[in-house]
Motif scaffolding. Sequence first.
Motif, PDB file in Angstrom:
ATOM      1  N   MET A   1       0.714  -1.099   0.029  1.00  0.00           N
ATOM      2  CA  MET A   1       0.051   0.018   0.152  1.00  0.00           C
ATOM      3  C   MET A   1       0.924   1.425  -0.015  1.00  0.00           C
ATOM      4  N   LEU A   2       0.559   2.149  -1.123  1.00  0.00           N
ATOM      5  CA  LEU A   2       1.316   3.134  -1.184  1.00  0.00           C
ATOM      6  C   LEU A   2       0.481   4.699  -0.691  1.00  0.00           C
ATOM      7  N   VAL A   3       0.812   5.240   0.213  1.00  0.00           N
ATOM      8  CA  VAL A   3      -0.146   6.433   0.530  1.00  0.00           C
ATOM      9  C   VAL A   3       0.622   7.824   0.383  1.00  0.00           C
ATOM     10  N   LEU A   4      -0.110   8.714  -0.218  1.00  0.00           N
ATOM     11  CA  LEU A   4       0.373   9.970  -0.554  1.00  0.00           C
ATOM     12  C   LEU A   4      -0.386  10.931   0.571  1.00  0.00           C
TER      13      LEU A   4
ATOM     14  N   SER B   1       3.568  20.605   1.895  1.00  0.00           N
ATOM     15  CA  SER B   1       4.313  19.354   1.781  1.00  0.00           C
ATOM     16  C   SER B   1       3.855  17.958   1.243  1.00  0.00           C
ATOM     17  N   LEU B   2       4.338  17.159   0.399  1.00  0.00           N
ATOM     18  CA  LEU B   2       3.903  15.770   0.086  1.00  0.00           C
ATOM     19  C   LEU B   2       4.608  14.922   0.487  1.00  0.00           C
ATOM     20  N   GLY B   3       4.107  13.841   0.907  1.00  0.00           N
ATOM     21  CA  GLY B   3       5.045  12.836   1.460  1.00  0.00           C
ATOM     22  C   GLY B   3       4.431  11.255   0.883  1.00  0.00           C
ATOM     23  N   LEU B   4       5.309  10.483   1.006  1.00  0.00           N
ATOM     24  CA  LEU B   4       5.090   9.109   0.630  1.00  0.00           C
ATOM     25  C   LEU B   4       5.379   8.140   1.742  1.00  0.00           C
ATOM     26  N   VAL B   5       4.447   7.139   2.028  1.00  0.00           N
ATOM     27  CA  VAL B   5       4.704   6.106   2.701  1.00  0.00           C
ATOM     28  C   VAL B   5       4.178   4.649   2.266  1.00  0.00           C
ATOM     29  N   LYS B   6       4.922   3.708   2.279  1.00  0.00           N
ATOM     30  CA  LYS B   6       4.654   2.631   1.808  1.00  0.00           C
ATOM     31  C   LYS B   6       4.866   1.480   2.771  1.00  0.00           C
ATOM     32  N   GLU B   7       3.801   0.707   2.948  1.00  0.00           N
ATOM     33  CA  GLU B   7       3.579  -0.305   3.937  1.00  0.00           C
ATOM     34  C   GLU B   7       4.219  -0.159   5.225  1.00  0.00           C
ATOM     35  N   GLY B   8       3.815   1.303   5.500  1.00  0.00           N
ATOM     36  CA  GLY B   8       4.152   1.772   6.944  1.00  0.00           C
ATOM     37  C   GLY B   8       5.683   2.304   7.226  1.00  0.00           C
TER      38      GLY B   8
ATOM     39  N   ILE C   1      -0.243   5.058  -6.315  1.00  0.00           N
ATOM     40  CA  ILE C   1      -0.791   5.507  -5.100  1.00  0.00           C
ATOM     41  C   ILE C   1      -2.244   4.757  -4.686  1.00  0.00           C
ATOM     42  N   GLY C   2      -2.068   4.192  -3.611  1.00  0.00           N
ATOM     43  CA  GLY C   2      -3.473   3.324  -3.425  1.00  0.00           C
ATOM     44  C   GLY C   2      -4.247   4.113  -2.153  1.00  0.00           C
ATOM     45  N   VAL C   3      -3.817   5.262  -1.472  1.00  0.00           N
ATOM     46  CA  VAL C   3      -4.409   6.028  -0.646  1.00  0.00           C
ATOM     47  C   VAL C   3      -4.238   7.344  -0.693  1.00  0.00           C
TER      48      VAL C   3
ATOM     49  N   THR D   1       0.456   8.726   9.130  1.00  0.00           N
ATOM     50  CA  THR D   1      -0.992   8.662  10.025  1.00  0.00           C
ATOM     51  C   THR D   1      -2.194   8.121   9.077  1.00  0.00           C
ATOM     52  N   GLY D   2      -1.984   8.735   7.634  1.00  0.00           N
ATOM     53  CA  GLY D   2      -2.995   8.204   6.795  1.00  0.00           C
ATOM     54  C   GLY D   2      -2.982   6.688   6.695  1.00  0.00           C
ATOM     55  N   TYR D   3      -2.015   6.203   6.687  1.00  0.00           N
ATOM     56  CA  TYR D   3      -1.687   4.835   6.488  1.00  0.00           C
ATOM     57  C   TYR D   3      -2.234   3.908   7.616  1.00  0.00           C
ATOM     58  N   TYR D   4      -1.797   4.443   8.926  1.00  0.00           N
ATOM     59  CA  TYR D   4      -2.470   3.766  10.145  1.00  0.00           C
ATOM     60  C   TYR D   4      -4.050   3.938   9.965  1.00  0.00           C
TER      61      TYR D   4
END
Length: 336
Positions: free
Chosen positions: A1-4, A14-21, A70-72, A294-297
């Motif tokens: 899961m890739l979250v923007l 600012s923009l950030g990316l989180v992948k699988e936590g 991007i998935g979320v 935080t969006g990922y969680y």
Amino acid sequence: MLVLGVESTAHTFSLGLVKEGRIVGQVGRTYVPPHGAGIHPREAAEHHSRVAPQLLKQLLDTYGVRLSDIGVVAYAAGPGLGPALRIGAVLARALAIKLGVPIVPVHHGVAHIEVARFATSTCDPLVLLISGGHTVIAGFSEGRYRVFGETLDVAIGNAIDMFAREVGLGFPGVPAVEKCAEEAGGVVPFPMPIVGQDLSYAGLTTYALKLVKEGAPLPVVCKSLVEAAYYMLAEVTERAIAFTKKRHLVVAGGVARSRRLRDVLFHIGRDYGVDVRIVPDEYAGDNGAMIALTGYYAYRGGVYTTPERSFVRQRWRLDAVEVPWFYDLCRDVTDK
């Protein structure tokens, strides 16, 4: 899961990316107001709207990601400056609609806490959240971050910024005032308005400006101001530690970068046998990575919405936010 993650609550877009936590990376740009002026919400929003397309392209190119990956999409829904918040929300909605993916509203203060917990590998700490817009002592209990002390008026960062602006020290104010304070040979008595577990910082700014107008040396006033402000924090933090009996203190937010404040808090840690952990500088200020994380969680915890209901909230209390994902992070860290 890739979250923007999209952050636009105040002066920083600012923009950030989180992948699988795990944090992949972030990009950002900060609106700097004219010398001697504060942040104007409309001008900050205009800045954000100008830089948003460039930063999105920069983020994707820098980290080798396609938009379709991007998935979320997560966005800072509040609290913050209304016009600035809406720019981030509009971008998040547009991307969610284009990609057909869920959209997650994130509380800006909760995001500061979550990225600090993640970056310091801490499960269940007492948290001191200090920034331009936040001054809160919080700890998790029964599904939410409960407040064990907070500012009654302006946040500590905002109070020091206002003083710096009025005396011509520039922006951001906290490092400028601390730098000026290094030239002081001593301090003068300052009021320390503490009401129970709550703090009042507006009067400190007013009193400091009064001293400057009366001819007190600027370095002495700067040193006196920061010492009073930080020792007020220390007093209520000590009480919260004694009450909650938590073994870890995590410091989050932009003012966590202050070396002088760190000295004060580490002293508290030694006195009370508490492990003090400071968020890394790269995640201390407002940033897209904390929103993405935080969006990922939140998404994993079942918290998301639709573009039609992706509202913003200029005023949104920290302790009004349900945090069903809190213990997810604890599976990865052990408070060691």
